[in-house]
Design a protein around this motif. Structure first.
Motif, PDB file in Angstrom:
ATOM      1  N   GLU A  43       0.832  -1.183   0.000  1.00 12.41           N
ATOM      2  CA  GLU A  43       0.000   0.000   0.000  1.00 12.41           C
ATOM      3  C   GLU A  43       0.878   1.249   0.000  1.00 12.41           C
ATOM      4  N   ALA A  44       0.384   2.308  -0.644  1.00 12.18           N
ATOM      5  CA  ALA A  44       1.131   3.566  -0.727  1.00 12.18           C
ATOM      6  C   ALA A  44       1.469   4.105   0.656  1.00 12.18           C
ATOM      7  N   GLU A  45       0.573   3.949   1.614  1.00 16.98           N
ATOM      8  CA  GLU A  45       0.821   4.456   2.976  1.00 16.98           C
ATOM      9  C   GLU A  45       1.995   3.727   3.636  1.00 16.98           C
ATOM     10  N   ILE A  96       4.549   2.283   2.000  1.00 15.23           N
ATOM     11  CA  ILE A  96       5.765   2.746   1.329  1.00 15.23           C
ATOM     12  C   ILE A  96       6.162   4.122   1.851  1.00 15.23           C
ATOM     13  N   GLU A  97       5.181   5.001   2.038  1.00 13.15           N
ATOM     14  CA  GLU A  97       5.479   6.349   2.550  1.00 13.15           C
ATOM     15  C   GLU A  97       6.097   6.295   3.939  1.00 13.15           C
ATOM     16  N   LYS A  98       5.617   5.407   4.778  1.00  9.88           N
ATOM     17  CA  LYS A  98       6.192   5.259   6.126  1.00  9.88           C
ATOM     18  C   LYS A  98       7.634   4.775   6.046  1.00  9.88           C
ATOM     19  N   LEU A 102       9.689   5.226   3.518  1.00  8.55           N
ATOM     20  CA  LEU A 102      10.482   6.347   2.987  1.00  8.55           C
ATOM     21  C   LEU A 102      10.727   7.404   4.051  1.00  8.55           C
ATOM     22  N   ARG A 103       9.765   7.625   4.917  1.00 10.11           N
ATOM     23  CA  ARG A 103       9.926   8.611   6.002  1.00 10.11           C
ATOM     24  C   ARG A 103      11.073   8.198   6.918  1.00 10.11           C
ATOM     25  N   GLN A 148      14.123   9.283   5.294  1.00 12.58           N
ATOM     26  CA  GLN A 148      14.268  10.741   5.377  1.00 12.58           C
ATOM     27  C   GLN A 148      14.832  11.165   6.729  1.00 12.58           C
ATOM     28  N   VAL A 202      11.186   4.793  -6.202  1.00 10.83           N
ATOM     29  CA  VAL A 202      10.232   3.770  -5.781  1.00 10.83           C
ATOM     30  C   VAL A 202       9.809   3.012  -7.037  1.00 10.83           C
TER      31      VAL A 202
END
Length: 174
Positions: A24-26, A28-30, A32-33, A36, A51
């Protein structure tokens, strides 16, 4: 907190078989965070991460490495050679180290979210450059293939083997 981290670090292993579900995109975003937030030399943050989730992107990945394990997603971790910190007396660059720290943070965050990963350095840099149209200033450092572990996955048999700590640690010099 230390115990939680040590459990996470000791339980995480390289996953080489995935169940095929898309991430899920969420999620992947976590992941990536976490990258960061990673420390980098002088906080230059030279990491650049592609990605890879589309069928076309995953096919490109397969042309760059045999170690794709048919993962449904991957992160191509690069560093910008122009943005890395460099030692003044010999010009040594922090790029590979910074990218490795970033990849490690993402790898551990992924595991904490139930996502398996395998750190891949076995790839053809020229193929990565060509397939993903990398500009000259970007240096590919690692691929982090990832997905939900397939049922029955287990760590590599030697995963839990560790050298005695006395073989790795020395106080006050070697």
């Amino acid at each position: 907190m230390y115990e939680e981290f040590m459990r996470l670090a000791s339980e995480r292993y390289s996953v080489r078989k995935f169940d095929g579900r898309a991430l899920e995109a969420e999620i992947i975003e976590k992941i990536l965070r976490a990258g960061q937030l990673s420390p980098t030399a002088c906080n230059r943050q030279p990491q650049r991460i592609a990605v890879i989730t589309s069928p076309e992107g995953l096919e490109k990945l397969r042309r760059c490495t045999e170690c794709h394990f048919n993962a449904p997603a991957a992160l191509l971790v690069c560093h910008d050679k122009e943005e890395c910190w460099k030692r003044s007396y010999d010009g040594a660059s922090s790029g590979d180290i910074d990218a490795a720290i970033v990849t490690t943070h993402m790898m551990l965050a992924a595991w904490a979210l139930g996502v398996g990963t395998t750190w891949v350095m076995h790839f053809i840099p020229e193929a990565v450059r060509e397939e993903f149209s990398l500009p000259e200033n970007l240096e590919p450092t690692a691929l982090l293939v990832m997905g939900y572990p397939a049922p029955g996955t287990a760590p590599y048999p030697g995963h839990l083997e560790r050298k005695p700590i006395e073989q790795m640690i020395s106080y006050n010099g070697f």
